[in-house]
Design an enzyme around this catalytic site. Structure first.
Site, PDB file in Angstrom:
ATOM      1  N   SER A 177       0.664   4.150   0.095  1.00 31.84           N
ATOM      2  CA  SER A 177      -0.327   3.341   0.074  1.00 31.84           C
ATOM      3  C   SER A 177      -1.096   2.889  -1.133  1.00 31.84           C
ATOM      4  O   SER A 177      -1.823   1.988  -1.253  1.00 31.84           O
ATOM      5  CB  SER A 177      -1.409   3.810   0.998  1.00 31.84           C
ATOM      6  OG  SER A 177      -1.814   5.150   0.937  1.00 31.84           O
ATOM      7  N   HIS A 205       2.434   0.683   5.579  1.00 33.17           N
ATOM      8  CA  HIS A 205       2.316  -0.458   4.683  1.00 33.17           C
ATOM      9  C   HIS A 205       3.820  -1.143   4.795  1.00 33.17           C
ATOM     10  O   HIS A 205       4.143  -2.224   3.905  1.00 33.17           O
ATOM     11  CB  HIS A 205       2.112  -0.023   3.254  1.00 33.17           C
ATOM     12  CG  HIS A 205       0.625  -0.002   3.462  1.00 33.17           C
ATOM     13  ND1 HIS A 205      -0.415  -0.464   3.074  1.00 33.17           N
ATOM     14  CD2 HIS A 205       0.069   1.470   3.248  1.00 33.17           C
ATOM     15  CE1 HIS A 205      -1.619  -0.036   2.958  1.00 33.17           C
ATOM     16  NE2 HIS A 205      -1.464   1.174   3.002  1.00 33.17           N
ATOM     17  N   LYS A 236      -2.336  -3.453   9.771  1.00 32.52           N
ATOM     18  CA  LYS A 236      -2.004  -4.281   8.386  1.00 32.52           C
ATOM     19  C   LYS A 236      -1.377  -5.315   8.585  1.00 32.52           C
ATOM     20  O   LYS A 236      -2.067  -6.533   9.084  1.00 32.52           O
ATOM     21  CB  LYS A 236      -1.402  -3.127   7.583  1.00 32.52           C
ATOM     22  CG  LYS A 236      -2.257  -2.060   7.084  1.00 32.52           C
ATOM     23  CD  LYS A 236      -1.936  -0.796   6.670  1.00 32.52           C
ATOM     24  CE  LYS A 236      -3.147   0.131   6.244  1.00 32.52           C
ATOM     25  NZ  LYS A 236      -2.739   1.663   6.198  1.00 32.52           N
TER      26      LYS A 236
HETATM   27  C1  PLP Z   1      -3.382   2.901   6.664  1.00 34.02           C
HETATM   28  C2  PLP Z   1      -2.483   3.939   6.863  1.00 34.02           C
HETATM   29  C3  PLP Z   1      -2.625   4.413   7.791  1.00 34.02           C
HETATM   30  C4  PLP Z   1      -3.701   4.457   9.000  1.00 34.02           C
HETATM   31  O1  PLP Z   1      -3.590   3.262   9.717  1.00 34.02           O
HETATM   32  P1  PLP Z   1      -5.022   2.572  10.506  1.00 34.02           P
HETATM   33  O2  PLP Z   1      -4.458   2.021  11.434  1.00 34.02           O
HETATM   34  O3  PLP Z   1      -5.611   2.149   9.471  1.00 34.02           O
HETATM   35  O4  PLP Z   1      -5.822   4.037  10.998  1.00 34.02           O
HETATM   36  C5  PLP Z   1      -1.874   5.520   8.080  1.00 34.02           C
HETATM   37  N1  PLP Z   1      -0.917   5.946   7.331  1.00 34.02           N
HETATM   38  C6  PLP Z   1      -0.643   5.148   6.041  1.00 34.02           C
HETATM   39  C7  PLP Z   1       0.381   5.590   5.093  1.00 34.02           C
HETATM   40  C8  PLP Z   1      -1.607   4.183   5.736  1.00 34.02           C
HETATM   41  O5  PLP Z   1      -1.555   3.544   4.754  1.00 34.02           O
END
Ligand code: PLP
Length: 390
Positions: A177, A205, A236
């Site tokens: 991330s 991602h 996302k």
């Molecule tokens: C953003 C993210 C999460 C969390 O997801 P949310 O839906 O925002 O709670 C989990 N794992 C990774 C690798 C992320 O980048």
């Protein structure tokens, strides 16, 4: 309550103080506050689906038909037809037998890792894994063996030399991330087979971003059949909220029965599920969005490299521009905001000390000319004392 003051003062003194910043998103790439517009270069809304008319309409229709809240947890009250549809279509999209939706990606990691691993097991975890993976590992109370980032020799050593009475799991972000690089899944899959380890990949991602049709990193590397547990988020590229896990029917059944973050939390609202479902359908029927995202990503990466900025190499729309000092990163982000650009300074503990950075993210909804304008401004702002330029 002196500890509150002490903590906050200390955070401020070391440039690590965090605060939320308020704006209204008015398009996938633009936010507004106090009559001022800003170009958003800090969102994970990779396909711009938050403002897609078909997706918005699906959310509105769902509220009209089914109300606002779900009324309860999935096992008691909150499983309605849209959720089943979303899970079936997610499973098909991930080429898995079944899928299960959680309220967030964070809760998916807590629930999946917390229920798959037990104290006698060993979880092999990349040092740069997302905080929700780390917390899920801790919740399981399994032994955690952390390997250096993407270092397959180190992972191999740990697999070979860590005594394990129970199961082995290897867990990794698909796309990391903060650095935007891909996990070496082919080698991980090979090691997983050799050491009989269950592989868990978090494609938060990568869903809608990497692999054919945005199917994720396992599909990208052609190891779908070797990754037993695929996690993702709806928040996302899909522009909604929620997390999911995909895998065998038995895996999903087990998690449903065991994951506390699934069992003990109220189901997502109809509008949210309808949003995710409509966005997923857009992704499946319009894979050219993913192509456009990748072309736009390459365009920005080329511009930044031509400007000699220290960019972490890669192929994803997460483009870290390394600044170095915490203070310099914060100053730079605030200067860019004054010039109409939102881009976040990422500092420890999210990234190692001395590698503070601007984390620029590209979306398929960005236009090339606005991106070129932004790169010029970033480049000019970087040419100042205290910035690390190649
Ligand atoms: C953003 C993210 C999460 C969390 O997801 P949310 O839906 O925002 O709670 C989990 N794992 C990774 C690798 C992320 O980048």
């Amino acid at each position: 309550m002196q500890f509150l003051t002490d903590f906050l003062e200390q955070a401020k003194a070391s440039n690590l103080y965090r605060k939320t910043v308020t704006y209204n998103p008015i398009s996938p790439t633009c936010v507004q506050m106090d009559g001022q517009r800003y170009l958003m270069l800090a969102s994970n809304n990779y396909l711009g689906l938050t403002h897609d008319p078909a997706v918005q309409q699906a959310a509105i229709d769902a509220i009209r038909l089914y109300g606002t809240g779900s009324g309860g947890a999935r096992l008691t009250t909150g499983t309605y037809l849209l959720v089943d549809q979303l899970e079936q279509e997610l499973a098909r999209f991930k080429e898995a037998e079944a899928a299960l939706v959680f309220n967030t990606g964070y809760m998916a990691n807590l629930g999946v890792l917390g229920s798959l691993a037990e104290p006698k097991d060993v979880i092999f975890s990349d040092e740069l894994n997302h905080a929700s993976i780390i917390d899920g590992c801790r919740l399981s109370r399994a032994q955690i063996a952390v390997y250096r980032h993407a270092d397959m020799e180190h992972l191999h050593n740990l697999l070979e030399n860590t005594v394990c009475q129970g199961k082995r799991l290897i867990v990794t972000d698909g796309v990391f991330s903060m650095d935007g690089d891909l996990a070496p899944l082919r080698e991980i899959a090979r090691l997983g087979e050799k050491y009989d380890a269950i592989i868990v990949v978090d494609d938060a991602h990568s869903t809608g971003v990497i692999g054919p049709g945005g199917k994720g990193t396992a599909a990208h590397f052609g190891v779908n059949d070797k990754v037993q547990v695929q996690i993702g988020t709806l928040s996302k590229a899909l522009g909604a909220e929620g997390g999911f896990v995909a895998g065998s029917k038995e895996l999903i059944d087990y998690i449903k029965n065991k994951a506390r973050s699934f069992i003990f939390s109220t189901a997502l609202a109809p509008a949210t599920i309808a949003t995710a479902l409509a966005a997923l359908r857009q992704l499946v029927t319009r894979p050219e969005m993913v192509t456009r995202l990748n072309n736009t990503t390459q365009y920005v990466r080329r511009l930044l490299q031509a400007a000699n900025l220290q960019v972490v190499n890669g192929v994803t729309p997460i483009i870290p521009i390394i600044v170095g000092a915490e203070e310099a990163a914060v100053r730079l982000a605030s200067e860019l905001k004054q010039q109409g650009i939102i881009i976040t300074a990422i500092r420890p503990p999210t990234v190692p000390a001395g590698t503070s950075r601007l984390r620029l993210t590209v979306s398929a909804a960005h236009e090339q000319d606005e991106l070129a304008w932004a790169v010029d401004i970033i480049t000019a702002a970087m040419r100042q004392p205290g910035m690390r330029v190649r």
